[in-house]
Design a protein around this motif. Structure first.
Motif, mmCIF file in Angstrom:
data_model
loop_
_atom_site.group_PDB
_atom_site.id
_atom_site.type_symbol
_atom_site.label_atom_id
_atom_site.label_comp_id
_atom_site.label_asym_id
_atom_site.label_seq_id
_atom_site.Cartn_x
_atom_site.Cartn_y
_atom_site.Cartn_z
ATOM 1 N N LYS A 145 1.157 -1.834 0.000
ATOM 2 C CA LYS A 145 0.129 0.170 0.214
ATOM 3 C C LYS A 145 1.006 1.384 -0.345
ATOM 4 O O LYS A 145 0.900 2.245 -0.651
ATOM 5 C CB LYS A 145 -0.750 -0.244 1.275
ATOM 6 N N ALA A 146 1.896 1.330 0.655
ATOM 7 C CA ALA A 146 2.696 2.379 1.145
ATOM 8 C C ALA A 146 3.500 2.660 -0.360
ATOM 9 O O ALA A 146 3.576 3.825 -1.231
ATOM 10 C CB ALA A 146 3.858 2.489 1.602
ATOM 11 N N VAL A 147 3.398 1.498 -1.366
ATOM 12 C CA VAL A 147 4.458 1.942 -2.017
ATOM 13 C C VAL A 147 3.705 2.387 -3.347
ATOM 14 O O VAL A 147 4.164 3.210 -4.023
ATOM 15 C CB VAL A 147 5.242 0.297 -2.263
ATOM 16 N N ILE A 148 2.332 1.942 -3.315
ATOM 17 C CA ILE A 148 1.859 2.188 -4.517
ATOM 18 C C ILE A 148 1.369 3.960 -4.112
ATOM 19 O O ILE A 148 1.141 5.107 -5.397
ATOM 20 C CB ILE A 148 -0.182 1.266 -4.494
ATOM 21 N N GLY A 149 0.497 4.107 -2.936
ATOM 22 C CA GLY A 149 0.891 5.782 -2.800
ATOM 23 C C GLY A 149 1.765 6.610 -2.706
ATOM 24 O O GLY A 149 1.482 7.419 -3.785
ATOM 25 N N ARG A 150 2.720 6.275 -2.686
ATOM 26 C CA ARG A 150 4.001 6.834 -3.136
ATOM 27 C C ARG A 150 4.222 7.466 -4.956
ATOM 28 O O ARG A 150 4.224 7.899 -5.013
ATOM 29 C CB ARG A 150 5.498 6.217 -2.472
ATOM 30 N N ILE A 151 4.353 5.964 -4.976
ATOM 31 C CA ILE A 151 4.032 6.594 -6.853
ATOM 32 C C ILE A 151 2.696 7.251 -7.475
ATOM 33 O O ILE A 151 2.717 7.937 -7.837
ATOM 34 C CB ILE A 151 4.282 4.872 -6.550
ATOM 35 N N GLU A 152 2.289 6.925 -7.310
ATOM 36 C CA GLU A 152 0.477 8.265 -7.212
ATOM 37 C C GLU A 152 0.753 9.077 -6.949
ATOM 38 O O GLU A 152 0.527 9.960 -7.773
ATOM 39 C CB GLU A 152 -0.479 7.094 -6.239
ATOM 40 N N SER A 153 1.591 9.570 -6.160
ATOM 41 C CA SER A 153 1.971 10.763 -5.413
ATOM 42 C C SER A 153 3.486 11.238 -6.385
ATOM 43 O O SER A 153 2.817 12.048 -6.169
ATOM 44 C CB SER A 153 2.137 10.997 -4.066
ATOM 45 N N PHE A 154 4.031 10.913 -6.775
ATOM 46 C CA PHE A 154 5.006 11.476 -7.830
ATOM 47 C C PHE A 154 4.825 11.174 -9.440
ATOM 48 O O PHE A 154 5.171 12.100 -9.954
ATOM 49 C CB PHE A 154 6.388 11.142 -7.466
ATOM 50 N N ASN A 155 4.768 9.873 -9.434
ATOM 51 C CA ASN A 155 4.391 9.711 -10.591
ATOM 52 C C ASN A 155 3.165 8.864 -11.719
ATOM 53 O O ASN A 155 3.681 7.611 -11.443
ATOM 54 C CB ASN A 155 5.455 9.065 -11.320
ATOM 55 N N LYS A 156 1.998 9.536 -11.432
ATOM 56 C CA LYS A 156 0.839 8.371 -11.714
ATOM 57 C C LYS A 156 0.555 7.483 -12.787
ATOM 58 O O LYS A 156 0.185 6.545 -13.015
ATOM 59 C CB LYS A 156 -0.402 9.543 -11.462
ATOM 60 N N ALA A 157 1.631 8.118 -13.197
ATOM 61 C CA ALA A 157 1.162 7.230 -15.231
ATOM 62 C C ALA A 157 2.324 6.241 -14.974
ATOM 63 O O ALA A 157 2.075 4.954 -15.974
ATOM 64 C CB ALA A 157 2.639 8.328 -15.933
ATOM 65 N N LEU A 158 3.219 5.914 -13.572
ATOM 66 C CA LEU A 158 3.329 4.301 -13.651
ATOM 67 C C LEU A 158 2.486 3.437 -13.124
ATOM 68 O O LEU A 158 2.968 2.060 -13.084
ATOM 69 C CB LEU A 158 4.483 4.741 -11.775
ATOM 70 N N LEU A 159 1.308 4.038 -12.640
ATOM 71 C CA LEU A 159 0.414 3.195 -11.678
ATOM 72 C C LEU A 159 0.206 2.421 -12.676
ATOM 73 O O LEU A 159 -0.208 1.489 -11.832
ATOM 74 C CB LEU A 159 -1.234 4.509 -11.705
ATOM 75 N N GLN A 160 0.185 2.025 -14.393
ATOM 76 C CA GLN A 160 -0.459 0.997 -14.900
ATOM 77 C C GLN A 160 0.660 -0.064 -14.529
ATOM 78 O O GLN A 160 0.044 -1.398 -15.449
ATOM 79 C CB GLN A 160 -0.303 2.026 -16.214
ATOM 80 N N LEU A 161 1.406 0.291 -13.860
ATOM 81 C CA LEU A 161 2.380 -1.226 -13.719
ATOM 82 C C LEU A 161 1.769 -2.145 -12.489
ATOM 83 O O LEU A 161 2.167 -2.806 -12.706
ATOM 84 C CB LEU A 161 4.251 -0.441 -13.227
ATOM 85 N N PHE A 162 0.683 -1.087 -12.360
ATOM 86 C CA PHE A 162 0.308 -2.557 -10.524
ATOM 87 C C PHE A 162 -0.910 -2.929 -10.857
ATOM 88 O O PHE A 162 -1.930 -2.560 -10.435
ATOM 89 C CB PHE A 162 -0.292 -1.189 -10.167
ATOM 90 N N SER A 163 -1.590 -1.993 -12.145
ATOM 91 C CA SER A 163 -3.081 -2.502 -12.727
ATOM 92 C C SER A 163 -3.206 -3.822 -12.851
ATOM 93 O O SER A 163 -2.635 -4.705 -13.434
ATOM 94 C CB SER A 163 -3.433 -1.072 -13.581
ATOM 95 N N SER A 164 -4.318 -3.898 -12.715
ATOM 96 C CA SER A 164 -4.287 -6.236 -13.866
ATOM 97 C C SER A 164 -6.379 -5.208 -14.209
ATOM 98 O O SER A 164 -6.661 -4.371 -14.083
ATOM 99 C CB SER A 164 -4.870 -6.703 -12.419
ATOM 100 N N GLU A 165 -6.490 -6.253 -15.315
ATOM 101 C CA GLU A 165 -7.766 -5.985 -16.074
ATOM 102 C C GLU A 165 -9.020 -6.939 -15.522
ATOM 103 O O GLU A 165 -8.716 -8.354 -15.503
ATOM 104 C CB GLU A 165 -7.656 -5.802 -17.725
ATOM 105 N N VAL A 166 -10.146 -6.142 -15.330
ATOM 106 C CA VAL A 166 -11.143 -6.848 -14.943
ATOM 107 C C VAL A 166 -12.059 -6.745 -16.540
ATOM 108 O O VAL A 166 -12.606 -5.889 -17.248
ATOM 109 C CB VAL A 166 -12.174 -6.715 -14.251
ATOM 110 N N THR A 167 -12.683 -8.338 -16.884
ATOM 111 C CA THR A 167 -13.772 -7.467 -18.281
ATOM 112 C C THR A 167 -15.340 -8.051 -17.555
ATOM 113 O O THR A 167 -15.739 -9.206 -17.260
ATOM 114 C CB THR A 167 -13.677 -9.548 -18.798
ATOM 115 N N LEU A 168 -16.048 -6.836 -18.219
ATOM 116 C CA LEU A 168 -17.479 -7.178 -17.966
ATOM 117 C C LEU A 168 -18.133 -7.790 -19.067
ATOM 118 O O LEU A 168 -18.040 -6.790 -20.110
ATOM 119 C CB LEU A 168 -17.955 -5.823 -17.108
ATOM 120 N N ASN A 169 -18.899 -8.355 -18.605
ATOM 121 C CA ASN A 169 -19.849 -8.918 -20.189
ATOM 122 C C ASN A 169 -20.769 -9.040 -19.905
ATOM 123 O O ASN A 169 -22.328 -10.002 -20.696
ATOM 124 C CB ASN A 169 -19.579 -10.795 -20.776
ATOM 125 N N SER A 170 -21.888 -8.412 -18.966
ATOM 126 C CA SER A 170 -22.898 -8.411 -18.693
ATOM 127 C C SER A 170 -23.450 -6.861 -17.862
ATOM 128 O O SER A 170 -22.592 -5.972 -17.570
ATOM 129 C CB SER A 170 -23.489 -9.281 -17.700
#
Length: 255
Positions: free
Chosen positions: A36-61
């Motif tokens: 949590k701390a690492v993601i929070g720090r990254i969000e605070s100084f470079n939000k563009a890097l958050l995509q490295l920590f993302s996952s994808e959910v598919t909705l079909n309904s």
């Protein structure tokens, strides 16, 4: 230490903060908090890097997707079209063809209400919606992995946990010192009141030795905390120095 040597995260933490014996529950929590701390720090100084920590959910309904309290929505896409967020107060307008908020297949919308994300038009099996989310991935200690978390940032989580473990050890050291100092004051009172002064004097010597050892240990812990904290900050480019793992000194913290 070769940073890429296979070992549990707890073992890696111990390389920086000494043994976690008797503090395993706390160390496990520190690792979870580190994500949590690492993601929070990254969000605070470079939000563009958050995509490295993302996952994808598919909705079909039409079923809304339930979000966790900490989920961060990075992107929503329906059938290849970027889906823009709207306030939930306009949700009834999304199906109104006369409304400015009308959600067309080529101009889809989404809103969040009561912790649930809803896409309009509703996704289907042939026209799915994909939601990119940043979540706090679970830590697999022995497997040395963190879900939805790039391996190049594992070290930051370990260093965070090491910092917290060192802080905890320093706190326990101070508590022990306070207890010993209180006992020492009592023994000195016994001497002054002639209550078994010989035994009290011998005990005073033992306690004084423990106090000296405690003071030395605290100095060692404080010094190591400073080293680990600096290396942790370097992971975020604050110190502007080489970020290779081997640059962190691992001194003899054993307690």
């Amino acid at each position: 230490m070769d940073w890429f040597e296979i070992m549990s995260f707890t073992t890696q933490v111990e390389q920086y903060a000494g043994t976690s014996t008797g503090l395993t529950t706390e160390t496990t929590q520190f690792l979870t908090d580190g994500v949590k701390a690492v993601i929070g720090r990254i969000e605070s100084f470079n939000k563009a890097l958050l995509q490295l920590f993302s996952s994808e959910v598919t909705l079909n309904s039409a079923t809304a997707h339930t979000l966790s309290d900490h989920d961060k929505i990075l992107d929503v896409n329906r059938n290849g079209y970027r889906t823009v967020p709207v306030s939930h107060q306009y949700r009834d307008k999304l199906t109104d063809t006369d409304s400015l908020f009308y959600a067309h297949k080529t101009d889809p919308k989404y809103y969040v209400l009561n912790g649930k994300l809803t896409v309009s038009p509703s996704p289907t099996g042939s026209e799915t919606a994909k939601v990119s989310l940043v979540t706090y991935g679970a830590v697999n200690d022995n497997g040395e992995s963190i879900a939805s978390f790039p391996s190049e940032w594992y070290k930051a989580v370990v260093l965070y946990a090491a910092k917290m473990l060192l802080q905890l050890k320093m706190s326990k050291n101070r508590e022990s010192t306070h207890t010993l100092a209180t006992e020492l004051a009592k023994l000195k009172t016994f001497i002054n009141t002639d209550e078994d002064p010989e035994m009290a004097t011998a005990k005073i010597g033992e306690i004084q030795t423990l106090l000296n050892e405690g003071a030395q240990e605290l100095q060692t812990l404080q010094a190591q905390y400073g080293i680990v904290d600096k290396e942790y900050e370097m992971m975020f480019g604050i110190a502007g120095a080489d970020q290779r793992p081997e640059n962190t000194a691992m001194i003899g913290v054993t307690r």
